[in-house]
Design a protein around this motif. Structure first.
Motif, PDB file in Angstrom:
ATOM      1  N   GLU A 399       0.852  -1.194   0.000  1.00 30.33           N
ATOM      2  CA  GLU A 399       0.000   0.000   0.000  1.00 30.33           C
ATOM      3  C   GLU A 399       0.886   1.242   0.000  1.00 30.33           C
ATOM      4  O   GLU A 399       1.428   1.651   1.034  1.00 30.33           O
ATOM      5  N   ASP A 400       1.067   1.833  -1.179  1.00 26.36           N
ATOM      6  CA  ASP A 400       1.978   2.969  -1.328  1.00 26.36           C
ATOM      7  C   ASP A 400       1.480   4.224  -0.623  1.00 26.36           C
ATOM      8  O   ASP A 400       2.278   5.046  -0.168  1.00 26.36           O
ATOM      9  N   GLU A 401       0.180   4.371  -0.542  1.00 24.42           N
ATOM     10  CA  GLU A 401      -0.389   5.548   0.096  1.00 24.42           C
ATOM     11  C   GLU A 401      -1.069   5.172   1.404  1.00 24.42           C
ATOM     12  O   GLU A 401      -1.638   4.084   1.531  1.00 24.42           O
ATOM     13  N   MET A 402      -0.991   6.083   2.359  1.00 20.73           N
ATOM     14  CA  MET A 402      -1.585   5.817   3.655  1.00 20.73           C
ATOM     15  C   MET A 402      -2.947   6.475   3.762  1.00 20.73           C
ATOM     16  O   MET A 402      -3.141   7.622   3.350  1.00 20.73           O
ATOM     17  N   HIS A 403      -3.901   5.708   4.288  1.00 18.45           N
ATOM     18  CA  HIS A 403      -5.225   6.239   4.600  1.00 18.45           C
ATOM     19  C   HIS A 403      -5.477   5.976   6.088  1.00 18.45           C
ATOM     20  O   HIS A 403      -4.583   5.536   6.813  1.00 18.45           O
ATOM     21  N   TRP A 404      -6.685   6.246   6.528  1.00 14.55           N
ATOM     22  CA  TRP A 404      -6.984   6.110   7.953  1.00 14.55           C
ATOM     23  C   TRP A 404      -6.627   4.721   8.495  1.00 14.55           C
ATOM     24  O   TRP A 404      -6.122   4.584   9.601  1.00 14.55           O
ATOM     25  N   ASN A 544       2.916   7.876   5.128  1.00 17.02           N
ATOM     26  CA  ASN A 544       3.284   6.449   5.038  1.00 17.02           C
ATOM     27  C   ASN A 544       4.693   6.178   5.569  1.00 17.02           C
ATOM     28  O   ASN A 544       5.333   5.195   5.170  1.00 17.02           O
ATOM     29  N   VAL A 545       5.161   7.036   6.454  1.00 14.73           N
ATOM     30  CA  VAL A 545       6.457   6.844   7.111  1.00 14.73           C
ATOM     31  C   VAL A 545       6.202   6.524   8.584  1.00 14.73           C
ATOM     32  O   VAL A 545       5.535   7.291   9.287  1.00 14.73           O
ATOM     33  N   TYR A 546       6.759   5.424   9.021  1.00 16.83           N
ATOM     34  CA  TYR A 546       6.564   4.963  10.404  1.00 16.83           C
ATOM     35  C   TYR A 546       7.882   5.088  11.147  1.00 16.83           C
ATOM     36  O   TYR A 546       8.927   4.595  10.679  1.00 16.83           O
ATOM     37  N   VAL A 547       7.864   5.724  12.313  1.00 19.81           N
ATOM     38  CA  VAL A 547       9.070   5.943  13.132  1.00 19.81           C
ATOM     39  C   VAL A 547       8.823   5.408  14.529  1.00 19.81           C
ATOM     40  O   VAL A 547       7.774   5.678  15.131  1.00 19.81           O
ATOM     41  N   TYR A 548       9.787   4.646  15.027  1.00 22.59           N
ATOM     42  CA  TYR A 548       9.706   4.194  16.413  1.00 22.59           C
ATOM     43  C   TYR A 548      11.109   4.043  16.998  1.00 22.59           C
ATOM     44  O   TYR A 548      12.123   4.043  16.266  1.00 22.59           O
ATOM     45  N   PHE A 549      11.151   3.944  18.318  1.00 23.78           N
ATOM     46  CA  PHE A 549      12.414   3.817  19.042  1.00 23.78           C
ATOM     47  C   PHE A 549      12.326   2.611  19.964  1.00 23.78           C
ATOM     48  O   PHE A 549      11.267   2.311  20.532  1.00 23.78           O
ATOM     49  N   ARG A 550      13.431   1.920  20.136  1.00 25.35           N
ATOM     50  CA  ARG A 550      13.598   0.954  21.215  1.00 25.35           C
ATOM     51  C   ARG A 550      14.610   1.564  22.179  1.00 25.35           C
ATOM     52  O   ARG A 550      15.693   2.013  21.754  1.00 25.35           O
ATOM     53  N   TYR A 551      14.279   1.565  23.465  1.00 26.01           N
ATOM     54  CA  TYR A 551      15.164   2.262  24.391  1.00 26.01           C
ATOM     55  C   TYR A 551      15.141   1.625  25.776  1.00 26.01           C
ATOM     56  O   TYR A 551      14.176   0.984  26.187  1.00 26.01           O
ATOM     57  N   ASN A 552      16.238   1.823  26.491  1.00 24.64           N
ATOM     58  CA  ASN A 552      16.335   1.532  27.917  1.00 24.64           C
ATOM     59  C   ASN A 552      17.157   2.645  28.540  1.00 24.64           C
ATOM     60  O   ASN A 552      17.405   3.668  27.892  1.00 24.64           O
ATOM     61  N   VAL A 559      14.239   3.578  14.417  1.00 26.46           N
ATOM     62  CA  VAL A 559      13.880   2.872  13.187  1.00 26.46           C
ATOM     63  C   VAL A 559      12.927   3.749  12.387  1.00 26.46           C
ATOM     64  O   VAL A 559      11.934   4.262  12.922  1.00 26.46           O
ATOM     65  N   VAL A 560      13.247   3.923  11.114  1.00 24.05           N
ATOM     66  CA  VAL A 560      12.417   4.713  10.207  1.00 24.05           C
ATOM     67  C   VAL A 560      12.081   3.848   8.998  1.00 24.05           C
ATOM     68  O   VAL A 560      12.983   3.309   8.345  1.00 24.05           O
ATOM     69  N   ILE A 561      10.796   3.702   8.695  1.00 25.37           N
ATOM     70  CA  ILE A 561      10.360   2.908   7.544  1.00 25.37           C
ATOM     71  C   ILE A 561       9.519   3.803   6.648  1.00 25.37           C
ATOM     72  O   ILE A 561       8.426   4.247   7.031  1.00 25.37           O
ATOM     73  N   ASN A 562      10.059   4.070   5.453  1.00 21.47           N
ATOM     74  CA  ASN A 562       9.349   4.897   4.479  1.00 21.47           C
ATOM     75  C   ASN A 562       8.697   3.985   3.443  1.00 21.47           C
ATOM     76  O   ASN A 562       9.349   3.502   2.515  1.00 21.47           O
ATOM     77  N   ASN A 563       7.407   3.770   3.595  1.00 22.46           N
ATOM     78  CA  ASN A 563       6.674   2.882   2.703  1.00 22.46           C
ATOM     79  C   ASN A 563       6.014   3.641   1.558  1.00 22.46           C
ATOM     80  O   ASN A 563       5.251   3.056   0.787  1.00 22.46           O
ATOM     81  N   SER A 564       6.293   4.927   1.440  1.00 26.31           N
ATOM     82  CA  SER A 564       5.708   5.710   0.353  1.00 26.31           C
ATOM     83  C   SER A 564       6.567   5.542  -0.901  1.00 26.31           C
ATOM     84  O   SER A 564       7.704   5.082  -0.849  1.00 26.31           O
ATOM     85  N   SER A 565       6.028   5.947  -2.011  1.00 26.00           N
ATOM     86  CA  SER A 565       6.744   5.828  -3.290  1.00 26.00           C
ATOM     87  C   SER A 565       7.558   7.080  -3.601  1.00 26.00           C
ATOM     88  O   SER A 565       8.034   7.244  -4.723  1.00 26.00           O
ATOM     89  N   GLU A 566       7.740   7.951  -2.598  1.00 22.45           N
ATOM     90  CA  GLU A 566       8.548   9.152  -2.769  1.00 22.45           C
ATOM     91  C   GLU A 566       9.517   9.309  -1.600  1.00 22.45           C
ATOM     92  O   GLU A 566       9.249   8.847  -0.495  1.00 22.45           O
ATOM     93  N   ASN A 567      10.649   9.951  -1.881  1.00 24.95           N
ATOM     94  CA  ASN A 567      11.556  10.299  -0.786  1.00 24.95           C
ATOM     95  C   ASN A 567      10.820  11.213   0.187  1.00 24.95           C
ATOM     96  O   ASN A 567       9.966  12.001  -0.209  1.00 24.95           O
ATOM     97  N   ILE A 602      14.898  10.322   3.885  1.00 24.95           N
ATOM     98  CA  ILE A 602      14.899   8.876   3.693  1.00 24.95           C
ATOM     99  C   ILE A 602      14.324   8.556   2.321  1.00 24.95           C
ATOM    100  O   ILE A 602      13.318   9.129   1.900  1.00 24.95           O
ATOM    101  N   GLU A 603      14.991   7.661   1.622  1.00 25.29           N
ATOM    102  CA  GLU A 603      14.574   7.304   0.266  1.00 25.29           C
ATOM    103  C   GLU A 603      13.228   6.577   0.280  1.00 25.29           C
ATOM    104  O   GLU A 603      12.826   5.980   1.287  1.00 25.29           O
ATOM    105  N   GLU A 604      12.544   6.630  -0.869  1.00 23.73           N
ATOM    106  CA  GLU A 604      11.274   5.912  -1.007  1.00 23.73           C
ATOM    107  C   GLU A 604      11.500   4.413  -0.824  1.00 23.73           C
ATOM    108  O   GLU A 604      12.554   3.884  -1.136  1.00 23.73           O
ATOM    109  N   LYS A 605      10.476   3.760  -0.283  1.00 22.58           N
ATOM    110  CA  LYS A 605      10.492   2.305  -0.090  1.00 22.58           C
ATOM    111  C   LYS A 605      11.806   1.823   0.527  1.00 22.58           C
ATOM    112  O   LYS A 605      12.514   0.977  -0.011  1.00 22.58           O
TER     113      LYS A 605
END
Length: 613
Positions: A399-404, A544-552, A559-567, A602-605
């Motif tokens: 799913e290149d585009e994010m919806h609700w 469509n970019v998801y960002v999360y952290f693992r921490y102690n 961690v950054v995940i760019n699932n969009s079709s554009e930078n 961050i680059e696309e995909k």
């Protein structure tokens, strides 16, 4: 499939010399907490005999059933030293024969063995399709199905020796644990390679090797600090199981009478509005027509299964169980089974297959679940499989585009429901397994999508599991071509293979790209405690970019995940809480240093795993 015969003939006073064909368990151990052992004797008219034991041993129960060919004798072994103990069988006061039963010496520290946990990466193998280390055992004269590698649903010859010979490959990849689909004997006339229709649960299928080979596999793995997980089946056996023509009791298996298929509606286990017939068909119905459904509400059956499971842990020196179709079992019976094992091995781990699509419904089956507590139900099961995350992965990376409710928000929403679980570190996270379509098929061979999926699986909370061959881009289309296609042979596992993906030189360029990325992340994760037990901090995805952290308290990974079709360019001020003052970090994949002060492109995909400074 053999015909089932449920009529038990009465032999009257016919004089027959008793023959013990089987004793199960075949031996036990001294110094076990599970010290009240139910010995099952099988032989023609064995129930006509009385049993006595040496004075130092106590018989606490003798159970005879409607079938005179079975005798269940429960003996107390507490305080008994290792050695052989003679059980005397007599008829009408006269001794007829003696059976010597052995209590072996238990290995020191056995009960405190450490099971798999979130510091591990589990590699799922279908042994028949992984590697053929010993071609001489591809077929066996005692078993019906013979090897035929040309048949997608046939036996191909992979075995335990093949796994042992490739442990160096797995260790180098960064794997720390192996879950093998079942290895116990399966004598079905066809499709026996998956081994979920077992015909003898005290015997490794000879086409895989021997019981000793299985124990040797565990030993070789432990030498490498790797763990062995057995795929255990409590819900059913195969129609060719040796008991099926001569059942100990009519209700050893669920009958209606005879066969009735499950409705597969696991929700009836907790639905407050359920009907009795729907509940019965889920719990008692057979998984398929060739797999008789075991009745765990029968104490003889439950005890048999419990002792068999403990026997394999002790004999093979196992580190964990994956339990097939966990939520189809009698819910009270499977809880007793699970708790008995965990009482014997308090640091062991068991993960149950609960293939459901709702976090609350999956959580219900985990130990100390807040959901299960609503109905005062507690399985004692430490770990469950995160099927909702799997569902999200199979959809969102296409799913290149994010919806609700589409795109990377699927991942966010999955973790937002973690409050339903008692222990999120003890969730098994995976992109695919032996029952799901190959992820690289779902992604149409798109390496970028594979990398995003693996970045997520290997850095989020829980214990990650990989499916053999995914790390080299293997594909398979289950809907179009069936199970055999998602269970293809690993290239190089057979002498006749033209190329071997087990070696760097033997991999194609495409296989190398998959493998190198996977190996890099696995080996980074191996010693990164923050990825094992650190807290998870996530941000609502944007574009469509998801960002999360693992921490102690000592370490952080972004961690950054760019699932969009554009930078995409991220304003880092939004992530100040996660960065916690860090202004730079190391890109784990290419080992480059990154500045994290104002903006991050961050680059696309693509994905970034950043070890924060």
């Amino acid at each position: 499939m053999k015909k089932f015969i449920f009529l038990f003939l009465f032999f009257g006073s016919l004089s027959v010399t008793a023959q013990i064909d089987r004793v199960e368990p075949p031996f036990w151990w001294s110094d076990m907490n599970y010290s009240e052992v139910q010995l099952m004797f099988y032989g023609k008219n064995i129930a006509e005999y009385e049993v006595s034991v040496p004075k130092e041993m106590i018989i606490s129960n003798i159970r005879k059933t409607e079938n005179p060919n079975y005798l269940f004798v429960t003996v107390q072994t507490e305080g008994l030293p290792a050695g052989s103990y003679d059980l005397r069988f007599s008829k009408k006061g006269k001794k007829s024969f003696t059976h010597s039963y052995e209590l072996k010496q238990r290995e020191a520290g056995s009960e405190l063995r450490e099971g798999f946990d979130s510091s591990d990466v589990i590699y799922l193998i279908m042994p028949d399709r992984f590697a053929n280390g010993d071609p001489s055992n591809d077929s066996h004269p005692e078993l019906q199905e013979k090897a035929n590698r040309k048949e997608p649903g046939g036996r191909h010859g992979g075995d335990i020796e093949g796994i042992i010979q490739n442990l160096d490959y797995l260790e180098d990849l960064g794997v720390t644990a192996i879950w093998s689909t079942p290895l116990l004997e399966d004598d079905d006339p066809s499709y026996s390679y998956h081994t979920y229709a077992q015909s003898d649960v005290y015997r490794i299928d000879p086409r895989y090797g021997t019981n000793e080979d299985y124990r040797r596999l565990a030993s070789e793995m432990h030498r490498r600090d790797m763990k062995l997980i057995m795929d255990y089946v409590t819900n059913h056996w195969g129609g060719e199981h040796w008991m099926m023509d001569d059942l100990p009791t009519y209700d050893w298996i669920h009958q209606f009478p005879g066969y009735k298929n499950s409705n597969y509606r696991m929700t009836t286990q907790f639905d407050p509005h359920r009907s009795g017939i729907d509940t019965k068909l889920n719990e008692d119905g057979w998984f398929v027509s060739t797999m008789p459904d075991l009745n765990q509400s029968n104490p003889l059956v439950l005890n048999y299964l419990t002792q068999n499971a403990i026997w394999w842990i002790e004999f093979a020196n196992l580190d964990g169980f994956r339990v097939d179709t966990y939520s189809y079992n009698d819910k009270e019976g499977i809880a007793k089974w699970t708790k008995a094992i965990m009482e014997e091995y308090p640091n062991f781990n068991i993960v149950g297959e609960v293939w459901m699509h709702d976090q609350a419904q999956i959580s219900y089956w985990q130990k100390d679940s807040p959901v299960g507590a609503i109905q005062s139900y507690n399985t004692g099961l430490p770990s469950v499989m995160d099927f909702t995350l799997h569902d999200a992965i199979m959809a969102m990376f296409n799913e290149d585009e994010m919806h609700w409710d589409r795109g990377m928000v699927r991942a966010y929403d999955n973790f937002a429901n973690d409050f339903l679980y008692a222990d999120t570190d003890n969730l098994l996270v995976f992109a695919g397994n032996h029952d799901t379509n190959r992820i690289n098929e779902e992604f149409d061979g798109d390496l970028k999508k594979y990398k995003m999926a693996m970045a997520l699986i290997l850095t989020t909370r829980g214990t990650p599991q990989l499916y053999y061959g995914d790390e080299i881009g293997m594909r398979g289309d289950k809907p179009a071509k069936g199970d055999g296609d998602i269970r293809r042979d690993f290239p190089g596992g057979w002498e006749a293979d033209e190329q071997s993906a087990f070696t760097e030189a033997g991999r194609t360029q495409q296989q190398k790209e998959y493998h190198q990325f996977t190996k890099k992340l696995l080996n980074f994760r191996k010693d990164k405690e923050v990825l094992h037990t650190g807290k998870l901090l996530q941000y609502i995805p944007e574009n469509n970019v998801y960002v999360y952290f693992r921490y102690n308290t000592e370490d952080r990974v972004m961690v950054v995940i760019n699932n969009s079709s554009e930078n995409q360019i991220l304003d880092l001020s939004r992530f100040a809480e996660g960065l916690a003052g860090a202004t730079s970090g190391r890109n784990v994949i290419n080992d480059s240093q990154m500045q994290l002060q104002d903006k991050l492109e961050i680059e696309e995909k693509s994905s970034l795993v950043i070890d924060l400074n």
